[in-house]
Design a protein around this motif. Structure first.
Motif, PDB file in Angstrom:
ATOM      1  N   ARG A  31       0.830  -1.206   0.000  1.00  0.00           N
ATOM      2  CA  ARG A  31       0.000   0.000   0.000  1.00  0.00           C
ATOM      3  C   ARG A  31       0.864   1.256   0.000  1.00  0.00           C
ATOM      4  O   ARG A  31       0.600   2.211  -0.745  1.00  0.00           O
ATOM      5  CB  ARG A  31      -0.926  -0.008   1.215  1.00  0.00           C
ATOM      6  N   ASP A  35       0.716   3.967  -3.047  1.00  0.00           N
ATOM      7  CA  ASP A  35       0.378   5.351  -2.702  1.00  0.00           C
ATOM      8  C   ASP A  35       1.519   6.294  -3.069  1.00  0.00           C
ATOM      9  O   ASP A  35       1.300   7.397  -3.597  1.00  0.00           O
ATOM     10  CB  ASP A  35       0.081   5.469  -1.208  1.00  0.00           C
ATOM     11  N   THR A  39       1.035   9.384  -5.721  1.00  0.00           N
ATOM     12  CA  THR A  39       1.114  10.758  -5.223  1.00  0.00           C
ATOM     13  C   THR A  39       2.331  11.482  -5.800  1.00  0.00           C
ATOM     14  O   THR A  39       2.266  12.690  -6.065  1.00  0.00           O
ATOM     15  CB  THR A  39       1.153  10.785  -3.686  1.00  0.00           C
ATOM     16  N   ALA A  45      -4.195  10.324  -3.440  1.00  0.00           N
ATOM     17  CA  ALA A  45      -4.024   8.969  -2.903  1.00  0.00           C
ATOM     18  C   ALA A  45      -5.286   8.158  -3.178  1.00  0.00           C
ATOM     19  O   ALA A  45      -6.403   8.660  -3.027  1.00  0.00           O
ATOM     20  CB  ALA A  45      -3.751   9.032  -1.408  1.00  0.00           C
ATOM     21  N   PRO A  46      -5.132   6.908  -3.595  1.00  0.00           N
ATOM     22  CA  PRO A  46      -6.312   6.101  -3.926  1.00  0.00           C
ATOM     23  C   PRO A  46      -7.051   5.639  -2.679  1.00  0.00           C
ATOM     24  O   PRO A  46      -6.476   5.544  -1.593  1.00  0.00           O
ATOM     25  CB  PRO A  46      -5.707   4.903  -4.662  1.00  0.00           C
ATOM     26  N   HIS A  47      -8.332   5.345  -2.858  1.00  0.00           N
ATOM     27  CA  HIS A  47      -9.092   4.666  -1.812  1.00  0.00           C
ATOM     28  C   HIS A  47      -8.816   3.167  -1.927  1.00  0.00           C
ATOM     29  O   HIS A  47      -8.679   2.628  -3.028  1.00  0.00           O
ATOM     30  CB  HIS A  47     -10.588   4.942  -1.967  1.00  0.00           C
ATOM     31  N   TRP A  48      -8.771   2.496  -0.784  1.00  0.00           N
ATOM     32  CA  TRP A  48      -8.420   1.078  -0.764  1.00  0.00           C
ATOM     33  C   TRP A  48      -9.605   0.224  -0.318  1.00  0.00           C
ATOM     34  O   TRP A  48     -10.338   0.588   0.608  1.00  0.00           O
ATOM     35  CB  TRP A  48      -7.231   0.841   0.180  1.00  0.00           C
TER      36      TRP A  48
END
Length: 335
Positions: A31, A35, A39, A45-48
């Motif tokens: 992760r 991220d 970035t 930042a992505p949602h997980w």
């Protein structure tokens, strides 16, 4: 706004990651790496979302789309990919593959192997194709469906073997069933005349690569609105060897294999057979009914042009990913 519009306009892209935690050794490190790459490229930042045993990814992907994700990164095995595809069909959200698991057939067709950095680079560079998708009994696939020998081979290949030696583990699984009794099949394409054969397997493909990057169907195109149907009829080991040699040599004529094309394929067998979609086993049946859904899935690909080989620019993308990684600060996490 969809992924194509955002990427074409040079805008930061909203993304999400759907991950099967059982397929990633160090989830926290994975992760942090993903991220960090996104970035650093100027993306939010992505949602997980994590898959579960009860839901291997469809609901999580649908939730990501509902939350506004323009690209969904999928990290898991073939089952995770298939579940995500079913949630993305017909939407404007694109899928990007982050190769994980022991044998990811779509990643093989993208030329990504197990290279997560290249998977991220492909999305960042904006290569997109709108692909056809196959449908079987309400399930979707991007690469191929199969009935008979290929599904038995998959069932005979253990996850431990795949983890230890990679795609050659499938060869061991194949050897266990290479002399199995053939099945009597009747194949109808677009409602046409019945094609009756004694076959080892019937494959219905959208694109043509097998595990290990071997191209079985060199003319298959992922966005032509057609499915390629391969009927394999080898009777004994010598026929299998001749077939395999011709495939490896990329011969136009392959012994013990016939190829047809159509939009709707009906396969009926004399007895119940195992079946698979993109390397993931589904319920056995005497029937395999497949239809094509033309251009219903946005997919991040190394080559955005119309080349039939989705892996056309994969090596170059991997090299660019490596250069991007070298440009980051020493303290950054790397994929």
């Amino acid at each position: 706004m969809d992924a194509a519009e955002s990427l074409a306009g040079g805008r930061a892209v909203r993304s999400a990651v759907v991950v099967n935690p059982a397929k990633v050794d160090d989830l926290d490190g994975f992760r942090a790496s993903v991220d960090g790459v996104l970035t650093a490229a100027g993306w939010p930042a992505p949602h997980w979302y994590q898959t579960t045993r009860e839901d291997p990814g469809r609901a999580q992907t649908a939730a990501a789309v509902e939350a506004g994700a323009e690209i969904v990164f999928v990290a898991g095995g073939d089952g995770t990919i298939l579940s995500a595809v079913s949630a993305l069909v017909g939407t404007d959200t694109a899928m990007a593959v982050l190769p994980s698991g022991t044998g990811n057939l779509l990643a093989a067709n993208l030329g990504l192997s197990t290279d997560v950095a290249a998977g991220l680079e492909v999305a960042l560079e904006g290569g997109l194709r709108r692909l056809d998708v196959g449908e079987v009994d309400g399930h979707h696939f991007t690469v191929m469906a199969g009935m008979g020998f290929d599904a038995r081979m998959l069932d005979a290949t253990s996850d431990n073997a795949k983890a230890r030696i990679g795609w050659p583990a499938y060869v061991l699984g194949a050897l266990r069933h290479i002399t199995d009794r053939r099945m009597d099949v009747t194949v109808r394409i677009d409602g046409g005349r019945p094609i009756r054969r004694r076959a080892q397997t019937v494959l219905v493909a959208n694109v043509g690569r097998l595990q290990g990057g071997v191209r079985l169907l060199t003319e298959a195109k992922p966005d032509d609105g057609l499915l390629d149907v391969a009927i394999l009829t080898p009777r004994h080991l010598r026929h299998w060897l001749a077939l395999g040699w011709a495939v490896l040599r990329r011969r136009k004529r392959v012994p013990s294999m016939e190829v047809f094309r159509g939009t709707r394929v009906e396969v009926a067998c004399d007895r119940v057979q195992p079946r698979q979609l993109d390397g993931d086993l589904i319920e056995p049946s005497r029937l395999l009914n497949v239809q094509v859904l033309p251009k219903v899935l946005w997919l991040c690909v190394p080559q955005p042009a119309g080349h039939p080989d989705l892996a056309k620019d994969a090596d170059a993308a991997a090299e660019r990913a490596h250069r991007r990684g070298e440009g980051r600060s020493p303290g950054d996490q790397r994929v």
